[in-house]
Design an enzyme around this catalytic site. Structure first.
Site, PDB file in Angstrom:
ATOM      1  N   ARG A 239       0.849  -1.188   0.000  1.00 59.25           N
ATOM      2  CA  ARG A 239       0.000   0.000   0.000  1.00 59.25           C
ATOM      3  C   ARG A 239       0.887   1.243   0.000  1.00 59.25           C
ATOM      4  O   ARG A 239       1.956   1.253   0.626  1.00 59.25           O
ATOM      5  CB  ARG A 239      -0.888   0.048   1.253  1.00 59.25           C
ATOM      6  N   GLU A 268      -4.239   7.516  -5.062  1.00 60.63           N
ATOM      7  CA  GLU A 268      -4.521   6.785  -6.301  1.00 60.63           C
ATOM      8  C   GLU A 268      -5.822   7.301  -6.898  1.00 60.63           C
ATOM      9  O   GLU A 268      -6.774   7.520  -6.144  1.00 60.63           O
ATOM     10  CB  GLU A 268      -4.618   5.286  -6.025  1.00 60.63           C
ATOM     11  N   HIS A 287      -1.892  -0.092  -9.703  1.00 63.18           N
ATOM     12  CA  HIS A 287      -2.450  -0.984  -8.663  1.00 63.18           C
ATOM     13  C   HIS A 287      -3.115  -2.220  -9.308  1.00 63.18           C
ATOM     14  O   HIS A 287      -4.326  -2.415  -9.186  1.00 63.18           O
ATOM     15  CB  HIS A 287      -3.468  -0.205  -7.792  1.00 63.18           C
TER      16      HIS A 287
END
Ligand code: NAP
Length: 320
Positions: A239, A268, A287
């Site tokens: 993360r 993000e 991601h």
């Protein structure tokens, strides 16, 4: 008898949802590229018994207090830092995640990112696309070896172990740091447990696979990057919150470390004008750790198994 209503917060293929239509009254956010706006999420949740949600939804204290009638929030991810789990417990709402089914896929991506970063795959591919290749040259895109190097895995959990297995196949020496010792991995993969600082100083590749928690927040900060070798390559597939991105940028720009491969970011989606994206020695991905069609299908099914169990008064398969 009325069927429990389930709201799915992102568009997923209709054929994955269809098998559950006889059991549930399913509603879904229909736009592919946009997350559901907060007001619509709140409106839909009011009438739902359960949610199948993703990392893009912030299931915070306010949301949970307003929706204490929900039986279950099934998060389609193994990480659940988007959910206030303590508050859910207070409200009696079950939270579930999707461990195991994404382990191997995320380990594949971690290794792909490691290799792409070490061997400068993206830069080299762009070079041809820009029609810059004129002749073979001995040091053209010379990268770093992977085989027989040392990998330091921070967070030797399910994915960490699957990455270690891949590293073993490349003849790498495996070092790890974790909250608890993993004796099985030490025995089967000859992995060496190390203090965090020692691991940073000795690894050629440092891979972050710890969850985002208050303990791991900005674990990789200025001091951590200072301890790494100038030849080291840093990879983050866990993360964004575990990294101080300003410190990482500085470490990359000053050549304190050689390169970085990043699948996750503090904010993000990261924008193309972000300083980290502009650096040549950084490979960035949007991601996509667990993003294969096979694994996404498995993740949806795990969510529905959990929803089904909870709606039928049974224990879910993978509670948080
Ligand atoms: P996991 O099995 O729970 O592994 C996490 C490991 O981190 C555990 O071994 C845990 O130690 C360790 N850990 C936790 N806090 C720590 C700390 N403060 N210091 C050192 N070690 C610590 O989880 P997983 O399935 O491997 O997934 C790991 C993470 O990857 C997830 O939380 C998620 O954030 C991320 N992820 C990202 C993607 C992506 O698309 N990029 C995909 C899947 C997962 P203990 O065993 O002692 O608890």
């Amino acid at each position: 008898m009325t069927k429990p209503r389930i709201y799915i917060t992102r568009k997923i293929p209709a054929e994955l949802v269809e098998p559950y239509a006889n059991q549930f009254d399913i509603r879904m956010w229909e736009k592919t590229d946009e997350p559901v706006p907060r007001d619509i999420l709140l409106q839909e949740s009011k009438q739902a018994d359960g949610l199948l949600c993703m990392l893009s939804e912030r299931i915070d204290k306010d949301f949970l207090m307003e929706n204490s009638h929900l039986k279950i929030v099934a998060n389609m991810a193994v990480g659940y830092d988007n959910i206030d789990v303590d508050e859910a417990k207070q409200q009696g709402i079950t939270i579930t995640n999707t461990p195991d089914v994404l382990t191997e896929t995320t380990a594949d991506l971690t290794f792909a990112l490691l290799m792409a970063t070490a061997r400068r795959i993206v830069e080299a591919s762009n070079y041809i696309e820009k029609d810059l290749w004129r002749n073979w040259a001995p040091y053209l895109f010379a990268g770093s070896d992977i085989h027989h190097k040392t990998i330091g895995i921070v967070g030797m959990g399910r994915i960490g172990e699957a990455v270690a297995k891949r590293a073993k196949g490349f003849g790498m020496s495996i070092m790890y740091h974790n909250r608890s010792r993993k004796y099985k991995v030490e025995k089967t993969l000859q992995a060496t447990y190390m203090d965090f600082n020692e691991l940073l100083a000795k690894s050629d590749f440092i891979v972050s696979l710890v969850p985002s928690t208050t303990e791991t927040n900005e674990l990789f900060n200025h001091d951590a990057f200072q301890k790494m070798k100038p030849t080291s390559i840093f990879l983050n597939v866990s993360r964004g919150a575990v990294v101080d991105e300003d410190a990482l940028y500085e470490a990359l720009q000053t050549k304190q470390i050689k390169a970085a491969g990043l699948d996750v970011f503090k904010e993000e989606p990261i924008r193309a004008n972000h300083p980290l994206v502009k650096l040549e020695n950084v490979v960035t991905l949007p991601h996509i750790g667990s993003a294969t069609t096979e694994t996404r299908t498995d993740m949806v099914n795990v969510c529905f198994e959990n929803i089904s169990a909870v709606c039928n008064g049974l224990d879910p398969k993978t509670p948080v």
